[in-house]
Design a protein around this motif. Structure first.
Motif, PDB file in Angstrom:
ATOM      1  N   VAL A   1       2.427   6.077  -3.587  1.00  0.00           N
ATOM      2  CA  VAL A   1       2.350   4.842  -2.819  1.00  0.00           C
ATOM      3  C   VAL A   1       0.938   4.677  -2.276  1.00  0.00           C
ATOM      4  N   ILE A   2       0.523   3.438  -2.165  1.00  0.00           N
ATOM      5  CA  ILE A   2      -0.721   3.112  -1.485  1.00  0.00           C
ATOM      6  C   ILE A   2      -0.423   2.054  -0.437  1.00  0.00           C
ATOM      7  N   ARG A   3      -0.933   2.281   0.753  1.00  0.00           N
ATOM      8  CA  ARG A   3      -0.701   1.363   1.868  1.00  0.00           C
ATOM      9  C   ARG A   3      -1.946   0.505   2.044  1.00  0.00           C
ATOM     10  N   TRP A   4      -1.747  -0.789   2.111  1.00  0.00           N
ATOM     11  CA  TRP A   4      -2.889  -1.693   2.137  1.00  0.00           C
ATOM     12  C   TRP A   4      -3.671  -1.636   3.446  1.00  0.00           C
TER      13      TRP A   4
ATOM     14  N   ALA B   1       6.893  -3.013  -4.569  1.00  0.00           N
ATOM     15  CA  ALA B   1       6.153  -3.467  -3.395  1.00  0.00           C
ATOM     16  C   ALA B   1       7.080  -3.483  -2.190  1.00  0.00           C
ATOM     17  N   THR B   2       6.505  -3.162  -1.054  1.00  0.00           N
ATOM     18  CA  THR B   2       7.264  -3.188   0.188  1.00  0.00           C
ATOM     19  C   THR B   2       6.565  -4.086   1.197  1.00  0.00           C
ATOM     20  N   VAL B   3       7.350  -4.765   2.008  1.00  0.00           N
ATOM     21  CA  VAL B   3       6.763  -5.667   3.001  1.00  0.00           C
ATOM     22  C   VAL B   3       6.715  -5.028   4.372  1.00  0.00           C
TER      23      VAL B   3
ATOM     24  N   SER C   1       1.917 -10.639   2.025  1.00  0.00           N
ATOM     25  CA  SER C   1       2.936 -10.128   2.944  1.00  0.00           C
ATOM     26  C   SER C   1       3.294  -8.674   2.676  1.00  0.00           C
ATOM     27  N   THR C   2       2.742  -8.082   1.641  1.00  0.00           N
ATOM     28  CA  THR C   2       3.140  -6.719   1.298  1.00  0.00           C
ATOM     29  C   THR C   2       2.417  -5.692   2.152  1.00  0.00           C
ATOM     30  N   TYR C   3       3.137  -4.665   2.506  1.00  0.00           N
ATOM     31  CA  TYR C   3       2.606  -3.543   3.279  1.00  0.00           C
ATOM     32  C   TYR C   3       1.980  -2.503   2.357  1.00  0.00           C
ATOM     33  N   GLY C   4       2.556  -2.365   1.198  1.00  0.00           N
ATOM     34  CA  GLY C   4       2.051  -1.396   0.245  1.00  0.00           C
ATOM     35  C   GLY C   4       2.696  -1.565  -1.108  1.00  0.00           C
ATOM     36  N   MET C   5       2.156  -0.849  -2.074  1.00  0.00           N
ATOM     37  CA  MET C   5       2.725  -0.856  -3.412  1.00  0.00           C
ATOM     38  C   MET C   5       2.830   0.575  -3.906  1.00  0.00           C
ATOM     39  N   GLY C   6       3.749   0.771  -4.804  1.00  0.00           N
ATOM     40  CA  GLY C   6       3.954   2.136  -5.269  1.00  0.00           C
ATOM     41  C   GLY C   6       4.455   2.208  -6.684  1.00  0.00           C
ATOM     42  N   TRP C   7       4.568   3.428  -7.148  1.00  0.00           N
ATOM     43  CA  TRP C   7       5.100   3.705  -8.478  1.00  0.00           C
ATOM     44  C   TRP C   7       6.290   4.649  -8.372  1.00  0.00           C
ATOM     45  N   PHE C   8       7.273   4.358  -9.179  1.00  0.00           N
ATOM     46  CA  PHE C   8       8.445   5.199  -9.318  1.00  0.00           C
ATOM     47  C   PHE C   8       8.640   5.456 -10.804  1.00  0.00           C
ATOM     48  N   ARG C   9       9.474   6.420 -11.123  1.00  0.00           N
ATOM     49  CA  ARG C   9       9.768   6.655 -12.532  1.00  0.00           C
ATOM     50  C   ARG C   9      11.205   7.116 -12.702  1.00  0.00           C
TER      51      ARG C   9
ATOM     52  N   ARG D   1      -2.809  15.446 -10.200  1.00  0.00           N
ATOM     53  CA  ARG D   1      -2.933  14.941 -11.575  1.00  0.00           C
ATOM     54  C   ARG D   1      -2.950  13.417 -11.635  1.00  0.00           C
ATOM     55  N   PHE D   2      -2.200  12.777 -10.760  1.00  0.00           N
ATOM     56  CA  PHE D   2      -2.115  11.322 -10.743  1.00  0.00           C
ATOM     57  C   PHE D   2      -2.881  10.778  -9.544  1.00  0.00           C
ATOM     58  N   THR D   3      -3.452   9.599  -9.722  1.00  0.00           N
ATOM     59  CA  THR D   3      -4.149   8.920  -8.637  1.00  0.00           C
ATOM     60  C   THR D   3      -3.738   7.467  -8.592  1.00  0.00           C
ATOM     61  N   ILE D   4      -3.309   7.018  -7.430  1.00  0.00           N
ATOM     62  CA  ILE D   4      -2.968   5.620  -7.247  1.00  0.00           C
ATOM     63  C   ILE D   4      -4.148   4.929  -6.581  1.00  0.00           C
ATOM     64  N   SER D   5      -4.436   3.737  -7.040  1.00  0.00           N
ATOM     65  CA  SER D   5      -5.500   2.947  -6.443  1.00  0.00           C
ATOM     66  C   SER D   5      -5.100   1.485  -6.532  1.00  0.00           C
ATOM     67  N   GLY D   6      -5.804   0.679  -5.773  1.00  0.00           N
ATOM     68  CA  GLY D   6      -5.447  -0.726  -5.772  1.00  0.00           C
ATOM     69  C   GLY D   6      -6.638  -1.615  -5.522  1.00  0.00           C
TER      70      GLY D   6
END
Length: 118
Positions: free
Chosen positions: A49-52, A97-99, A29-37, A66-71
């Motif tokens: 953030v990465i959108r599925w 995660a966001t729906v 059900s998730t639309y995407g996932m991300g990182w925060f700090r 410098r940073f790369t998000i992947s899933g």
């Protein structure tokens, strides 16, 4: 949805580190996932953030390049590859995660601490 972040630790400036976040329970059900700090004494901030639906990604200016998000959708896991880390990257990193959209984050992991020594 339960999120479990891992991979934090102590690294020297200029080094690399990879964070992982494993999701379980209702991940379809998730639309995407991300990182925060959240750095000491500061508010939590968005990192990436990465959108599925199209695997698109978006980054905060402070980490762009410098940073790369992947899933891995099949494994319900998202990664944050951190290269050329700086002392200002020291923070507790949270996956989320966001729906529905990037504007509202519905689920949060427990956080993993990244400390960058100079």
């Amino acid at each position: 949805v339960q999120l479990q972040a891992s991979g934090g630790g102590l690294v020297q400036a200029g080094a690399s580190l990879r964070l992982s976040c494993a999701a379980s329970g209702g991940t379809s059900s998730t639309y995407g996932m991300g990182w925060f700090r959240q750095a000491p004494g500061k508010e939590r901030e968005f990192v990436a953030v990465i959108r599925w639906n199209d695997s698109s990604s978006y980054y905060a200016d402070s980490v762009k390049g410098r940073f790369t998000i992947s899933g891995d959708r099949a494994k319900n896991t998202v990664y944050l590859q951190m290269n050329n880390v700086k002392s200002e990257d020291t923070a507790v990193y949270y996956c989320a995660a966001t729906v529905d959209s990037d504007a509202v984050w519905n689920y949060w992991g427990q956080g993993t601490l990244v400390t960058v020594s100079s």
